[in-house]
Scaffold this motif. Structure first.
Motif, short mmCIF file in Angstrom:
data_model
loop_
_atom_site.label_atom_id
_atom_site.label_comp_id
_atom_site.label_asym_id
_atom_site.label_seq_id
_atom_site.Cartn_x
_atom_site.Cartn_y
_atom_site.Cartn_z
N ASP A 53 47.76 -30.94 -11.39
CA ASP A 53 48.28 -31.28 -10.06
C ASP A 53 49.62 -31.99 -10.24
N SER B 178 38.13 -27.43 -13.40
CA SER B 178 37.29 -26.92 -12.32
C SER B 178 36.70 -25.59 -12.76
N GLU C 175 44.58 -22.76 -4.38
CA GLU C 175 44.02 -22.82 -5.74
C GLU C 175 42.79 -21.91 -5.91
N ILE D 137 41.76 -19.13 -8.87
CA ILE D 137 40.50 -19.07 -9.63
C ILE D 137 39.85 -17.69 -9.48
N ILE E 200 45.92 -23.40 -14.12
CA ILE E 200 46.43 -23.31 -12.75
C ILE E 200 47.28 -24.55 -12.49
N GLU F 122 41.64 -25.06 -16.28
CA GLU F 122 42.43 -26.28 -16.40
C GLU F 122 43.41 -26.34 -15.25
N ILE F 123 43.37 -27.42 -14.51
CA ILE F 123 44.25 -27.53 -13.34
C ILE F 123 45.19 -28.72 -13.49
N GLN G 144 45.52 -34.11 -14.52
CA GLN G 144 44.84 -32.95 -15.08
C GLN G 144 43.36 -33.01 -14.76
N ASN H 199 48.85 -26.68 -9.59
CA ASN H 199 48.76 -26.87 -8.15
C ASN H 199 49.96 -27.71 -7.68
#
Lengths: 140, 117
Positions: free
Chosen positions: B18, B11, B106, B110, B47, B15-16, B8, B49
């Motif tokens: 992966d 960015s 990604e 955004i 998001i 909150e991203i 986590q 990814n």
């Protein structure tokens, strides 16, 4: 490598075994010349079918087992999954309506749709002793 | 085979998550926990990814189905990005592209959040 071959495996009804099942299926399908695209389709269909057995037929009871059999015959791969758990009524199956399911926060029901979409032929039989799901894919 | 894991990061206020490895009925509970944590902390611009995700089964898609309404109700969204063809194909077969924002990259996810706000 002969044109026909059979491979069998007994598996404990635990989701931790799904990765190993996918590997088993991919290994033999690759040996028999299936394309990577077909191998992906077969892996997903088998994963979904095994998940349904673990979840619905055996309610995550890890003491229970089911068997997977791969039958290669010429260009055809048949996969036979046999369990002794609760049966499934394929007539009650409907294609999932994603929008409705999201609104109701309901998940599931997608596995059978994927199996039918990804495989060339799917049949299911159940009696008081066992449930047998048979699905096949033709190498192209 | 890579072990499934989730990393986590944040960015620009988004909150991203992966995803790595293989997401199936065994590993889906980890994704569920991550999403639940974000939602309970009122973090709703999410998001996911998929760049390092090699495989997905319907149990993984089920997690997105179960939480998308909660996230949208609090004004956010779950946007998905960087799927390989094999993973995208599963989302596509089940009709996700009409109900979820799925991007090649990604950054596009955004930008969509920024243009919608």
């Amino acid at each position: 490598m002969s044109n026909s071959a059979t491979y069998q495996k007994a598996i404990k009804a635990a989701t931790s075994n799904l990765a190993e099942i996918r590997k088993f299926v991919a290994k033999h399908a690759r040996e028999h010349g299936f394309s990577e695209k077909h191998i992906s389709d077969i892996q997903l269909a088998v994963d979904e079918a095994c998940t349904n057995i673990i979840k619905h037929a055996y309610s995550f009871d890890k003491t229970k087992k089911f068997t997977i059999e791969l039958q290669f015959d010429g260009a055809q791969l048949s996969i036979i999954l046999t369990d002794k758990g609760a049966g499934f009524d394929p007539d009650r199956y409907q294609k999932p309506d994603l929008k409705k399911q999201i609104e109701k926060k309901k998940r599931g029901g997608m596995g059978v749709y994927l199996i039918k979409t990804l495989m060339d032929d799917v049949s299911y039989s159940a009696n008081s002793e066992k449930n047998v799901l048979r699905m096949s894919k033709i190498r192209s | 085979m890579k072990t499934f894991k989730i990393e986590q990061r944040n960015s620009d206020g988004f909150e991203i998550l992966d995803l790595y490895g293989e997401l199936d009925a065994h590993t889906a509970s980890q994704l569920e926990e991550s999403l639940k944590n974000l939602i309970s902390n009122h973090k709703s611009n999410i998001i996911v990814n998929f760049r390092e995700l090699d495989y997905i089964a319907s149990a993984g898609l089920g997690v997105f189905m179960a939480y998308i309404e909660d996230v949208r109700t609090i004004g956010g969204d779950i946007k998905l990005s960087n799927m390989n063809d094999k993973v995208y194909n599963v989302f596509d077969l089940l009709g996700f592209p009409t109900l979820y924002d799925i991007f090649d990259d990604e950054k596009q996810a955004i930008n969509k959040f920024l243009s919608d706000s």
